[in-house]
Design a protein around this motif. Sequence first.
Motif, PDB file in Angstrom:
ATOM      1  N   THR A   1       0.971  -1.102   0.006  1.00 55.04           N
ATOM      2  CA  THR A   1      -0.129  -0.115   0.009  1.00 55.04           C
ATOM      3  C   THR A   1       0.937   1.128   0.115  1.00 55.04           C
ATOM      4  N   GLY A   2       0.309   2.513  -0.320  1.00 54.14           N
ATOM      5  CA  GLY A   2       0.900   3.584  -0.372  1.00 54.14           C
ATOM      6  C   GLY A   2       0.030   4.850  -0.147  1.00 54.14           C
ATOM      7  N   ALA A   3       0.310   6.087  -0.519  1.00 52.96           N
ATOM      8  CA  ALA A   3      -0.616   7.021  -0.521  1.00 52.96           C
ATOM      9  C   ALA A   3      -0.160   7.916  -1.734  1.00 52.96           C
ATOM     10  N   MET A   4      -1.457   8.789  -2.200  1.00 50.81           N
ATOM     11  CA  MET A   4      -1.167   9.869  -3.182  1.00 50.81           C
ATOM     12  C   MET A   4      -0.932  10.895  -2.475  1.00 50.81           C
ATOM     13  N   ARG A   5      -1.357  11.079  -1.146  1.00 49.46           N
ATOM     14  CA  ARG A   5      -1.067  12.629  -0.478  1.00 49.46           C
ATOM     15  C   ARG A   5      -0.364  11.994   0.860  1.00 49.46           C
ATOM     16  N   PRO A   6       0.393  12.817   1.300  1.00 49.21           N
ATOM     17  CA  PRO A   6       1.524  12.398   2.545  1.00 49.21           C
ATOM     18  C   PRO A   6       0.294  12.476   3.752  1.00 49.21           C
ATOM     19  N   TRP A   7       0.802  11.749   4.703  1.00 48.78           N
ATOM     20  CA  TRP A   7       0.015  11.622   6.150  1.00 48.78           C
ATOM     21  C   TRP A   7      -0.152  12.919   6.522  1.00 48.78           C
ATOM     22  N   GLU A   8       0.973  13.666   6.481  1.00 47.49           N
ATOM     23  CA  GLU A   8       1.284  15.262   7.209  1.00 47.49           C
ATOM     24  C   GLU A   8      -0.006  16.214   6.376  1.00 47.49           C
ATOM     25  N   LEU A   9      -0.570  15.668   5.346  1.00 44.41           N
ATOM     26  CA  LEU A   9      -1.727  16.421   4.984  1.00 44.41           C
ATOM     27  C   LEU A   9      -2.940  16.520   5.498  1.00 44.41           C
ATOM     28  N   ARG A  10      -3.741  17.505   5.812  1.00 45.53           N
ATOM     29  CA  ARG A  10      -5.093  17.041   6.523  1.00 45.53           C
ATOM     30  C   ARG A  10      -6.002  16.313   5.417  1.00 45.53           C
ATOM     31  N   SER A  11      -5.797  16.295   4.107  1.00 49.48           N
ATOM     32  CA  SER A  11      -6.415  15.618   3.255  1.00 49.48           C
ATOM     33  C   SER A  11      -5.875  14.130   2.675  1.00 49.48           C
ATOM     34  N   THR A  12      -5.141  13.604   3.663  1.00 51.52           N
ATOM     35  CA  THR A  12      -4.416  12.582   3.076  1.00 51.52           C
ATOM     36  C   THR A  12      -5.161  11.198   3.041  1.00 51.52           C
ATOM     37  N   ASP A  13      -4.446  10.519   1.996  1.00 52.78           N
ATOM     38  CA  ASP A  13      -5.480   9.295   1.902  1.00 52.78           C
ATOM     39  C   ASP A  13      -4.505   8.047   2.711  1.00 52.78           C
ATOM     40  N   ALA A  14      -3.537   8.453   3.621  1.00 58.92           N
ATOM     41  CA  ALA A  14      -2.807   7.311   4.106  1.00 58.92           C
ATOM     42  C   ALA A  14      -3.256   6.591   5.039  1.00 58.92           C
ATOM     43  N   LEU A  15      -4.030   7.030   6.021  1.00 52.82           N
ATOM     44  CA  LEU A  15      -4.704   6.413   6.803  1.00 52.82           C
ATOM     45  C   LEU A  15      -5.880   5.416   6.326  1.00 52.82           C
ATOM     46  N   GLN A  16      -6.491   5.895   5.463  1.00 53.70           N
ATOM     47  CA  GLN A  16      -7.641   4.996   4.868  1.00 53.70           C
ATOM     48  C   GLN A  16      -6.586   3.576   4.169  1.00 53.70           C
ATOM     49  N   ASN A  17      -5.633   4.019   3.353  1.00 51.21           N
ATOM     50  CA  ASN A  17      -4.990   2.978   2.629  1.00 51.21           C
ATOM     51  C   ASN A  17      -4.468   2.044   3.560  1.00 51.21           C
ATOM     52  N   LEU A  18      -3.709   2.455   4.499  1.00 52.94           N
ATOM     53  CA  LEU A  18      -3.064   1.566   5.595  1.00 52.94           C
ATOM     54  C   LEU A  18      -3.947   0.615   6.229  1.00 52.94           C
ATOM     55  N   THR A  19      -5.511   1.106   6.652  1.00 49.83           N
ATOM     56  CA  THR A  19      -6.208   0.611   7.107  1.00 49.83           C
ATOM     57  C   THR A  19      -6.814  -0.512   6.508  1.00 49.83           C
ATOM     58  N   GLU A  20      -6.862  -0.411   5.096  1.00 51.75           N
ATOM     59  CA  GLU A  20      -7.445  -1.485   3.919  1.00 51.75           C
ATOM     60  C   GLU A  20      -6.217  -2.473   3.978  1.00 51.75           C
ATOM     61  N   ALA A  21      -4.807  -2.019   4.017  1.00 51.48           N
ATOM     62  CA  ALA A  21      -4.119  -3.250   4.003  1.00 51.48           C
ATOM     63  C   ALA A  21      -3.859  -4.192   4.952  1.00 51.48           C
ATOM     64  N   LEU A  22      -4.005  -3.521   6.341  1.00 49.54           N
ATOM     65  CA  LEU A  22      -4.056  -4.106   7.542  1.00 49.54           C
ATOM     66  C   LEU A  22      -5.101  -5.182   7.629  1.00 49.54           C
ATOM     67  N   LEU A  23      -6.217  -4.760   7.033  1.00 44.43           N
ATOM     68  CA  LEU A  23      -7.495  -5.748   7.056  1.00 44.43           C
ATOM     69  C   LEU A  23      -7.465  -6.553   5.896  1.00 44.43           C
ATOM     70  N   ALA A  24      -7.078  -6.243   4.727  1.00 44.72           N
ATOM     71  CA  ALA A  24      -6.961  -7.052   3.564  1.00 44.72           C
ATOM     72  C   ALA A  24      -6.126  -8.393   3.583  1.00 44.72           C
ATOM     73  N   VAL A  25      -4.916  -8.067   4.323  1.00 41.37           N
ATOM     74  CA  VAL A  25      -3.829  -9.130   4.574  1.00 41.37           C
ATOM     75  C   VAL A  25      -4.490 -10.157   5.200  1.00 41.37           C
ATOM     76  N   GLN A  26      -5.586 -10.200   6.165  1.00 45.17           N
ATOM     77  CA  GLN A  26      -6.031 -11.062   7.050  1.00 45.17           C
ATOM     78  C   GLN A  26      -7.134 -11.913   6.236  1.00 45.17           C
ATOM     79  N   LEU A  27      -7.459 -11.221   5.106  1.00 45.10           N
ATOM     80  CA  LEU A  27      -8.785 -12.042   4.591  1.00 45.10           C
ATOM     81  C   LEU A  27      -8.552 -12.690   2.999  1.00 45.10           C
TER      82      LEU A  27
END
Lengths: 170, 170, 170, 170
Positions: free
Chosen positions: B111-137
């Motif tokens: 996983t990764g992000a198009m906009r850094p976590w430091e930005l308030r409009s980041t997609d980083a948390l969404q993508n990390l959340t998805e990777a940590l769930l997908a890896v279990q399923l």
Amino acid sequence: MTKRIALISTGGTIEKTYDELSGVLSNQVSVLDVMLASLELRGVAVHRVPLMNKDSLEMSPEDHALIAQTAARLAESHAGVVVVHGTDRLAVSGHRVVELVGTPASPIVFTGAMRPWELRSTDALQNLTEALLAVQLVAPGVYVAMHNQVLRFPGVVKDLERRTFVKAGG
Amino acid sequence: MTKRIALISTGGTIEKTYDELSGVLSNQVSVLDVMLASLELRGVAVHRVPLMNKDSLEMSPEDHALIAQTAARLAESHAGVVVVHGTDRLAVSGHRVVELVGTPASPIVFTGAMRPWELRSTDALQNLTEALLAVQLVAPGVYVAMHNQVLRFPGVVKDLERRTFVKAGG
Amino acid sequence: MTKRIALISTGGTIEKTYDELSGVLSNQVSVLDVMLASLELRGVAVHRVPLMNKDSLEMSPEDHALIAQTAARLAESHAGVVVVHGTDRLAVSGHRVVELVGTPASPIVFTGAMRPWELRSTDALQNLTEALLAVQLVAPGVYVAMHNQVLRFPGVVKDLERRTFVKAGG
Amino acid sequence: MTKRIALISTGGTIEKTYDELSGVLSNQVSVLDVMLASLELRGVAVHRVPLMNKDSLEMSPEDHALIAQTAARLAESHAGVVVVHGTDRLAVSGHRVVELVGTPASPIVFTGAMRPWELRSTDALQNLTEALLAVQLVAPGVYVAMHNQVLRFPGVVKDLERRTFVKAGG
């Protein structure tokens, strides 16, 4: 190739908002659309179904039945169904779906939050993100997705002490 | 019952931080631990493996080989492996894993992000959340999880215009 | 009883936004309106004057003169003027106002930010809040308000090491 | 040249935190230190005085007297005093200071919030920022700073309908 996902909102902590005059958090307006706008959802088309906006402690047996019937029916025409629900009675609605249809036509994934979206320390976005992903990956059945865990009904209970869901006897 | 997940960090936009003097975003320190602390992770134990901290445009063939070897090896001793990676060359590392081992011992999810976590409009948390769930399923294999989508290698490419990953020819 | 305040925007770090494709922060659109919407402003009516949107390192002598003239002129018809400006050349524009009019008809308060509003760790909202309050409280003159400090021109310089403004020789 | 400012905390909405089990917001721990850490405060040294942590609706006459006496006494040894207070009875404490000492030795500025800091839409940071700046700029006296306004006691009242403070008869 776009998957059609139904998203049923019923209220609960996740959607509670703050009233300045009374100083309390309650279910008045849906913040789900704001949450959805902050996520990037590729490959899915979300069909919003605002069913009710209640603290689940105030749900009647008729409310639980209506939620179960609506979810089961939408599972027939969608690739999956996500249900946003108060955590206190989430397991009641989940078990009602299993009683009603056994295994639904497509996955039905419940989710909610321990801390409202309005709070900066909310778990709402994490849980909604997980439910929208899990519903694409699991086999037809009834589940709760929350706190980086996907648990399948029946046998799911809220663990008040650990503040999350667990499998009974697990 | 707790699943052991390895989390390899390699840098990329998701981890870029801001320097006040130069006014640019670059890979200096890892913000992954801050991101992990903001999520509720039940049922998994995350094993952090900080491998490198690079903009993936600057990765050498040796870097890609090291990432692939590390992920494949950790897949043997864990229930799953998540790799945080710059999106520009993410697909290079993903294909390198497939060339190296075909199907790994457990799921490997990039996983990764198009906009850094430091930005308030980041997609980083969404993508990390998805990777940590997908890896279990998902079944053992190599994947990218991002923007509410899980795609399996080989055949995954970054679509610059749509600013996300797609299946080649898809 | 409502005070009319003019708010001149000229660009600078405070207004920089992120471009996903290039991965850099630059001055493209004004985020001042979003910032203003997040504040509660009672007792003032803000008159927005978008003059330019530049990194102040790229300002010409004509740009500084235009900013000074515009601020001095608006000070005659408003209870105060706030100027949002890049910090690198903020002091140049501030001193230009003093050279032009000495003491303006109403307070002129410059402000800016060391970290763009787009960053979650921004100082932009703090500084804008301070400038909008200081302009109501100080005597006619030219000032910078930032980091819980109000300093009066002339003699204000940016201290690169301390990353804020100080009085020269102070 | 550093100004010594005393910061008295008494509780109120600004400091309310959320309890997951009961689902209500209440005054349990002080979040003021977290707020202070998110601001850049140059030129002032803040002396924290945690006096009580109460919803101001529950303050007794003795509480108001204690707040007024503490603020007046600290004004003698500091360049200014900021008091964080619940808005419902903030004006009671403010008038008590005026009754006690008339004009204090240095400025005493009250502030509070209509929406707790824990909410993403809070006005707490704006109001704290304003109080910490106003206390450096106004003449000795008793004030409330909130919502981009500084009002001087006596004659300040909370306007429930407008959800802010106004001057009586103003």
